[in-house]
Each structure stands twice: as C-alpha cells, then as structure tokens.
Enzyme design. Structure first.
Site, PDB file in Angstrom:
ATOM      1  N   MET A  45     -10.758  -7.650   2.640  1.00  0.00           N
ATOM      2  CA  MET A  45     -10.798  -7.313   4.208  1.00  0.00           C
ATOM      3  C   MET A  45     -10.955  -6.082   3.922  1.00  0.00           C
ATOM      4  O   MET A  45     -10.986  -5.177   4.715  1.00  0.00           O
ATOM      5  CB  MET A  45     -10.069  -7.539   5.053  1.00  0.00           C
ATOM      6  CG  MET A  45      -9.047  -8.837   4.872  1.00  0.00           C
ATOM      7  SD  MET A  45      -7.575  -9.212   5.693  1.00  0.00           S
ATOM      8  CE  MET A  45      -7.264 -10.974   5.456  1.00  0.00           C
ATOM      9  N   ASN A  65      -5.721 -15.498  -5.182  1.00  0.00           N
ATOM     10  CA  ASN A  65      -5.270 -16.913  -4.144  1.00  0.00           C
ATOM     11  C   ASN A  65      -7.057 -17.494  -4.622  1.00  0.00           C
ATOM     12  O   ASN A  65      -7.667 -15.922  -4.555  1.00  0.00           O
ATOM     13  CB  ASN A  65      -4.899 -16.781  -2.935  1.00  0.00           C
ATOM     14  CG  ASN A  65      -5.712 -16.073  -2.160  1.00  0.00           C
ATOM     15  OD1 ASN A  65      -5.698 -14.611  -2.334  1.00  0.00           O
ATOM     16  ND2 ASN A  65      -7.039 -16.220  -1.313  1.00  0.00           N
ATOM     17  N   HIS A  91       0.892  -1.187   0.373  1.00  0.00           N
ATOM     18  CA  HIS A  91       0.124  -0.148  -0.098  1.00  0.00           C
ATOM     19  C   HIS A  91       0.959   1.385   0.250  1.00  0.00           C
ATOM     20  O   HIS A  91       1.594   1.348   0.640  1.00  0.00           O
ATOM     21  CB  HIS A  91      -0.863   0.059   1.109  1.00  0.00           C
ATOM     22  CG  HIS A  91      -1.875  -1.316   1.126  1.00  0.00           C
ATOM     23  ND1 HIS A  91      -3.250  -0.758   1.236  1.00  0.00           N
ATOM     24  CD2 HIS A  91      -1.730  -2.332   1.446  1.00  0.00           C
ATOM     25  CE1 HIS A  91      -4.131  -1.517   0.189  1.00  0.00           C
ATOM     26  NE2 HIS A  91      -3.463  -2.861   0.655  1.00  0.00           N
TER      27      HIS A  91
HETATM   28  N1  HPA Z   1      -9.182 -13.602   2.407  1.00  0.00           N
HETATM   29  C1  HPA Z   1      -8.952 -12.680   2.424  1.00  0.00           C
HETATM   30  N2  HPA Z   1      -8.105 -11.776   2.079  1.00  0.00           N
HETATM   31  C2  HPA Z   1      -8.072 -11.978   0.709  1.00  0.00           C
HETATM   32  C3  HPA Z   1      -8.039 -12.778   0.390  1.00  0.00           C
HETATM   33  C4  HPA Z   1      -7.748 -13.433   0.769  1.00  0.00           C
HETATM   34  O1  HPA Z   1      -8.342 -14.788   0.556  1.00  0.00           O
HETATM   35  N3  HPA Z   1      -6.771 -12.336  -0.407  1.00  0.00           N
HETATM   36  C5  HPA Z   1      -6.571 -11.748  -0.904  1.00  0.00           C
HETATM   37  N4  HPA Z   1      -6.595 -10.316   0.724  1.00  0.00           N
END
Ligand code: HPA
Length: 276
Positions: A211, A235, A61
């Site tokens: 998040m 991911n 960030h």
């Molecule tokens: N979960 C929550 N926040 C995230 C994820 C995840 O798998 N990947 C990138 N930000």
C-alpha cells in the site's frame, strides 16, 4: 500541495540539513525504522516539528527525521511514512521526497513491507523492486506541474535505477542475504486485497503487493532522483496461504527479519559510498 505547503516544511528543517547535500535519502516503511541503528545522529527531528508531515497514524511507523553520516556519506532518513489511505491527501505522502530534492539528495532508497504473490517468495524474504504496477490508477503527479518535478509527462521506463538495483544486489551478497527481485503492485488499502484481486495481479505480472512506495517513487523518478525500492515480504498475499491477514502479522515478521534488513541497509550505504 501548494508551493507554500512545501516552503513551510522546508523552512522547519534546521540549517545543518543544508551543510552538505545528502548522498542518500531513506524513506523507511512498516517495521524498517528499527533497522537503522544510528547512535549519534547529527539531527533527530519528530515529524510533528515538520509542518504538513504530521505523525503517522499507523503502528510500526516511527515518525522521525534523522540526519547522519555513515561510511562517509551524509544520509537523510525519514523513519515512518504517511499513506494515501490515511486520507490526508498526497501532501504528507510525497513531502519527504520533495524535502530530499530540495536538500539536493541524489539517491533515494524506499522500503516497505509487502505480501508475496510469486510462489518463489516466502515470508521473511527481501525483494528489490524491479518495476511496479499502480493498480490504483491515480498519481501524485495529477494537478498543476510542480517546479522541480520534471515535465508534464515523465518517462517511467526505469523508475527504479538499474545502478542502485545493482548496488543492492552487491550489498546483499556482502551480507549473505538472499535477495530476489520483482514487480510490486500498489493498492490503495487500507483493506487487504481479496483473493480474486491477487489472482488478477498475479496475471498482470506482480510478484508482491503493498500500500505504499509507488507514490514516492513516482515523484522521485519524475524529479530526477535515482530511486530504489526494497520490500520485506511479511506474509503471502490473500488466498495464497493462511486463513486471514493482519497488521500484527506484518509487524511480527519484520521484527524477525530485522537483522537481515539492518545488515542490508548498512551494506547498501557502504556500497554507495564506494561508487564515484
Ligand atoms: N497486502 C498489502 N499490503 C501489505 C501486505 C499485503 O498482503 N503485507 C504487507 N503489506
């Protein structure tokens, strides 16, 4: 989040920010800051120069405010965001939205990195947010009504503007990027979710999880900004694939997807410039 909190931050923005209302605000999350390549901005301001914003404590960030013109549009961009899980309260999280509102921004694009839940998503995909689920159950709108943030009970039927979603789809078509759309589930973090939570969110209709974004979108929608959200799927969420999750993996995937992210951001601004 007192009026004085917002006043102090607004007062730190130089006069050039008020020459012309920004046609678009950007809040760029994990790994997205590098997708904006503006060589000669009108203004570059570190977050440390904006009281109440403070430097992000999260790798990936940037922590910079940029004002620039692109495709004839005035754009005000926040490179890097603050999160609820950093523990500094809602103030720094939603301050960019309030500053954009005060500058007169009409549109806002919020970006993030997220984990894919839907089997139709894969790491490296880009997803426009159609709607969200706030799994945290708390909101930055809790508290006294803030002037400019709409009524006590804001309508949330269309937090994400159908018109901007349409522009993002057209922009993706312009760049040749595949763009899916889906529902984003907001969790508090900072822990990644458990596999059981991900199964529950899948059952609730979530396609991706992250998040961020929802607090800013909630305030922006209430305040009347046309809002859009864009996720880079970095991911697959917990329990879907891979033995474990890490922030390094998230940043690594945004690096790989950067050319598509940069092209889409720019094409979106170009499309926005063509709309009356
Ligand atoms: N979960 C929550 N926040 C995230 C994820 C995840 O798998 N990947 C990138 N930000």
């Amino acid at each position: 989040m007192t009026p004085a909190f917002f006043e102090a931050a607004a007062a730190a923005l130089p006069d050039c920010c008020r020459d012309r209302p920004p046609a678009c605000g950007l809040i760029l999350g994990s790994g997205w800051s590098q997708a904006l390549t503006i060589d000669t901005p009108l203004l570059r301001l570190p977050y440390s120069a904006i009281p109440g914003l403070g430097a992000s404590t999260v790798v990936g960030h940037a922590g910079e405010f940029l004002l620039f013109d692109r495709h004839g549009l005035r754009v005000a961009a926040f490179l890097g965001r603050r999160h609820w899980y950093e523990g500094a309260g809602w103030g720094p999280v939603v301050l960019p939205v309030e500053l954009l509102r005060r500058l007169g921004a009409r549109n806002l694009l919020i970006t993030n990195a997220s984990g894919g839940i839907s089997p139709s998503l894969a790491p490296g995909d880009l997803m426009v947010i159609r709607d969200h689920i706030n799994t945290v159950g708390i909101s930055p709108l809790i508290g006294p009504v803030v002037p400019g943030w709409g009524p006590r009970f804001p309508d949330q039927s269309h937090v994400y503007s159908p018109a901007l979603i349409d522009l993002l789809r057209k922009a993706a078509h312009d760049t040749g990027a595949a763009l899916s759309d889906g529902v984003y589930a907001f969790t508090s973090g900072p822990g990644y979710e458990t596999p059981a939570e991900i199964r529950a969110y899948a059952g609730m209709g979530a396609d991706a999880v992250g998040m961020s974004t929802v607090p800013e979108a909630t305030v922006a929608n209430a305040a009347g900004l046309r809002t859009a959200g864009l996720s880079c799927i970095t991911n697959m969420a917990a329990g879907i694939s891979g033995p474990h999750l890490s922030h390094e993996e998230v940043i690594d995937q945004t690096r790989k997807t950067l050319p598509a992210m940069a092209a889409l951001l720019d094409a979106f601004l170009a499309r926005l410039a063509q709309t009356p």
